[in-house]
Design a protein around this motif. Structure first.
Motif, PDB file in Angstrom:
ATOM      1  N   PHE A   1      62.946  -5.260  14.410  1.00  0.00           N
ATOM      2  CA  PHE A   1      63.558  -6.311  13.604  1.00  0.00           C
ATOM      3  C   PHE A   1      62.574  -6.825  12.557  1.00  0.00           C
ATOM      4  O   PHE A   1      62.946  -7.059  11.397  1.00  0.00           O
ATOM      5  N   PHE A   2      61.322  -6.989  12.935  1.00  0.00           N
ATOM      6  CA  PHE A   2      60.271  -7.420  12.014  1.00  0.00           C
ATOM      7  C   PHE A   2      60.170  -6.445  10.836  1.00  0.00           C
ATOM      8  O   PHE A   2      60.135  -6.852   9.676  1.00  0.00           O
ATOM      9  N   ILE A   3      60.143  -5.158  11.142  1.00  0.00           N
ATOM     10  CA  ILE A   3      60.075  -4.125  10.095  1.00  0.00           C
ATOM     11  C   ILE A   3      61.327  -4.178   9.224  1.00  0.00           C
ATOM     12  O   ILE A   3      61.248  -4.085   7.993  1.00  0.00           O
ATOM     13  N   ASP A   4      62.491  -4.336   9.854  1.00  0.00           N
ATOM     14  CA  ASP A   4      63.747  -4.419   9.094  1.00  0.00           C
ATOM     15  C   ASP A   4      63.729  -5.582   8.106  1.00  0.00           C
ATOM     16  O   ASP A   4      64.133  -5.419   6.953  1.00  0.00           O
ATOM     17  N   VAL A   5      63.287  -6.742   8.564  1.00  0.00           N
ATOM     18  CA  VAL A   5      63.238  -7.905   7.673  1.00  0.00           C
ATOM     19  C   VAL A   5      62.258  -7.649   6.530  1.00  0.00           C
ATOM     20  O   VAL A   5      62.559  -7.966   5.368  1.00  0.00           O
ATOM     21  N   CYS A   6      61.114  -7.054   6.835  1.00  0.00           N
ATOM     22  CA  CYS A   6      60.135  -6.730   5.779  1.00  0.00           C
ATOM     23  C   CYS A   6      60.729  -5.785   4.747  1.00  0.00           C
ATOM     24  O   CYS A   6      60.632  -6.035   3.536  1.00  0.00           O
ATOM     25  N   VAL A   7      61.310  -4.703   5.211  1.00  0.00           N
ATOM     26  CA  VAL A   7      61.900  -3.710   4.297  1.00  0.00           C
ATOM     27  C   VAL A   7      63.024  -4.341   3.490  1.00  0.00           C
ATOM     28  O   VAL A   7      63.107  -4.160   2.265  1.00  0.00           O
ATOM     29  N   PHE A   8      63.896  -5.085   4.155  1.00  0.00           N
ATOM     30  CA  PHE A   8      65.017  -5.743   3.492  1.00  0.00           C
ATOM     31  C   PHE A   8      64.534  -6.669   2.376  1.00  0.00           C
ATOM     32  O   PHE A   8      65.007  -6.594   1.244  1.00  0.00           O
ATOM     33  N   GLN A   9      63.581  -7.522   2.702  1.00  0.00           N
ATOM     34  CA  GLN A   9      63.071  -8.478   1.713  1.00  0.00           C
ATOM     35  C   GLN A   9      62.313  -7.781   0.585  1.00  0.00           C
ATOM     36  O   GLN A   9      62.432  -8.174  -0.579  1.00  0.00           O
ATOM     37  N   LEU A  10      61.540  -6.757   0.917  1.00  0.00           N
ATOM     38  CA  LEU A  10      60.802  -6.025  -0.121  1.00  0.00           C
ATOM     39  C   LEU A  10      61.745  -5.306  -1.080  1.00  0.00           C
ATOM     40  O   LEU A  10      61.551  -5.368  -2.302  1.00  0.00           O
ATOM     41  N   LEU A  11      62.752  -4.647  -0.542  1.00  0.00           N
ATOM     42  CA  LEU A  11      63.714  -3.964  -1.412  1.00  0.00           C
ATOM     43  C   LEU A  11      64.483  -4.963  -2.276  1.00  0.00           C
ATOM     44  O   LEU A  11      64.738  -4.701  -3.460  1.00  0.00           O
ATOM     45  N   ASN A  12      64.834  -6.092  -1.689  1.00  0.00           N
ATOM     46  CA  ASN A  12      65.510  -7.147  -2.431  1.00  0.00           C
ATOM     47  C   ASN A  12      64.608  -7.658  -3.564  1.00  0.00           C
ATOM     48  O   ASN A  12      65.045  -7.797  -4.713  1.00  0.00           O
ATOM     49  N   TYR A  13      63.344  -7.921  -3.251  1.00  0.00           N
ATOM     50  CA  TYR A  13      62.379  -8.387  -4.252  1.00  0.00           C
ATOM     51  C   TYR A  13      62.211  -7.368  -5.382  1.00  0.00           C
ATOM     52  O   TYR A  13      62.266  -7.716  -6.559  1.00  0.00           O
ATOM     53  N   TRP A  14      62.017  -6.095  -5.012  1.00  0.00           N
ATOM     54  CA  TRP A  14      61.803  -5.068  -6.030  1.00  0.00           C
ATOM     55  C   TRP A  14      63.031  -4.889  -6.914  1.00  0.00           C
ATOM     56  O   TRP A  14      62.904  -4.699  -8.126  1.00  0.00           O
TER      57      TRP A  14
ATOM     58  N   PRO B   1      56.092 -24.288  -2.760  1.00  0.00           N
ATOM     59  CA  PRO B   1      56.380 -22.964  -3.297  1.00  0.00           C
ATOM     60  C   PRO B   1      56.980 -22.012  -2.259  1.00  0.00           C
ATOM     61  O   PRO B   1      57.180 -20.842  -2.531  1.00  0.00           O
ATOM     62  N   TYR B   2      57.263 -22.513  -1.070  1.00  0.00           N
ATOM     63  CA  TYR B   2      57.730 -21.643   0.018  1.00  0.00           C
ATOM     64  C   TYR B   2      59.239 -21.451  -0.002  1.00  0.00           C
ATOM     65  O   TYR B   2      59.986 -22.348  -0.350  1.00  0.00           O
ATOM     66  N   THR B   3      59.646 -20.258   0.428  1.00  0.00           N
ATOM     67  CA  THR B   3      61.062 -19.922   0.554  1.00  0.00           C
ATOM     68  C   THR B   3      61.258 -19.167   1.859  1.00  0.00           C
ATOM     69  O   THR B   3      60.568 -18.190   2.115  1.00  0.00           O
ATOM     70  N   MET B   4      62.198 -19.645   2.668  1.00  0.00           N
ATOM     71  CA  MET B   4      62.551 -18.949   3.905  1.00  0.00           C
ATOM     72  C   MET B   4      63.996 -18.491   3.782  1.00  0.00           C
ATOM     73  O   MET B   4      64.873 -19.296   3.484  1.00  0.00           O
ATOM     74  N   VAL B   5      64.230 -17.210   4.020  1.00  0.00           N
ATOM     75  CA  VAL B   5      65.563 -16.646   3.901  1.00  0.00           C
ATOM     76  C   VAL B   5      66.089 -16.355   5.298  1.00  0.00           C
ATOM     77  O   VAL B   5      65.496 -15.569   6.041  1.00  0.00           O
TER      78      VAL B   5
ATOM     79  N   PRO C   1      57.000 -16.777   5.285  1.00  0.00           N
ATOM     80  CA  PRO C   1      57.881 -17.781   5.886  1.00  0.00           C
ATOM     81  C   PRO C   1      59.212 -17.205   6.376  1.00  0.00           C
ATOM     82  O   PRO C   1      59.743 -17.630   7.405  1.00  0.00           O
ATOM     83  N   THR C   2      59.734 -16.216   5.658  1.00  0.00           N
ATOM     84  CA  THR C   2      60.987 -15.572   6.074  1.00  0.00           C
ATOM     85  C   THR C   2      60.797 -14.860   7.408  1.00  0.00           C
ATOM     86  O   THR C   2      61.645 -14.953   8.297  1.00  0.00           O
ATOM     87  N   LEU C   3      59.690 -14.160   7.546  1.00  0.00           N
ATOM     88  CA  LEU C   3      59.402 -13.485   8.817  1.00  0.00           C
ATOM     89  C   LEU C   3      59.260 -14.490   9.948  1.00  0.00           C
ATOM     90  O   LEU C   3      59.785 -14.275  11.045  1.00  0.00           O
TER      91      LEU C   3
END
Length: 178
Positions: free
Chosen positions: A114-127, A37-41, A149-151
């Motif tokens: 960068f960690f925060i950027d990836v989190c925000v990017f992925q969360l906004l994409n998900y939402w 069920p894992y996805t890494m972007v 996994p993406t992080l």
């Protein structure tokens, strides 16, 4: 100053390579990146934009313009229509610039940003995909099976590429054209 430096060649070439490698890694390592069920972007484009901000020195690369262009290319290439990335990449440049003002510039703080950027990017994409009905996974599953996994993948990229990219920028900046 940007147009007189070697960065004017290095930055767009690096951005194109990052764009190309994001898609290529996703294709070549599909079994590893997208193992249910894992996805890494892979977010090499975001990494390049973030590190360019920190390594540009006094050159001042037009990051917003490049972010819009690479966002449009990403949208057109992967989705066929303008969409989310044309907004998200420039937004991440803004988030990076905002956060950079709050931290001293060093390896660890750059990694946190960068960690925060990836989190925000992925969360906004998900939402965004949840709102339009493309994503059908609950938030907990998203955090566990996609964001974590993406992080992990992108932090490995960061650790492996920080110093080589820093070296590229340092060499390009040390040899300014007259």
């Amino acid at each position: 100053m940007y147009r007189l430096s070697r960065i004017r060649f290095l930055f767009p070439i690096g951005l194109f390579i990052a764009f190309f490698l994001d898609g290529s890694f996703s294709k070549v390592f599909a079994n590893q990146f997208f193992s249910f069920p894992y996805t890494m972007v892979s977010q090499l484009v975001l990494l390049w934009l973030v590190l360019a901000y920190f390594f540009e020195a006094d050159i001042k690369i037009p990051l917003y313009g490049f972010a819009v262009i690479v966002g449009a290319l990403t949208d057109l290439y992967y989705a066929g229509v303008f969409g989310l990335f044309i907004v998200l990449y420039p937004l991440m440049v803004w988030v990076t610039k905002t956060l950079a003002g709050l931290f001293n510039e060093n390896f660890f703080n750059t990694m946190i940003i960068f960690f925060i950027d990836v989190c925000v990017f992925q969360l906004l994409n998900y939402w965004a995909y949840l709102i339009i009905g493309i994503a059908h996974v609950n938030f907990g599953s998203f955090l566990l099976y996609t964001l974590a996994p993406t992080l992990a993948l992108n932090l490995v990229y960061f650790v492996l590429l920080y110093w080589p990219i820093n070296t590229l920028f340092t060499k390009a900046l040390s040899k300014k054209r007259s």
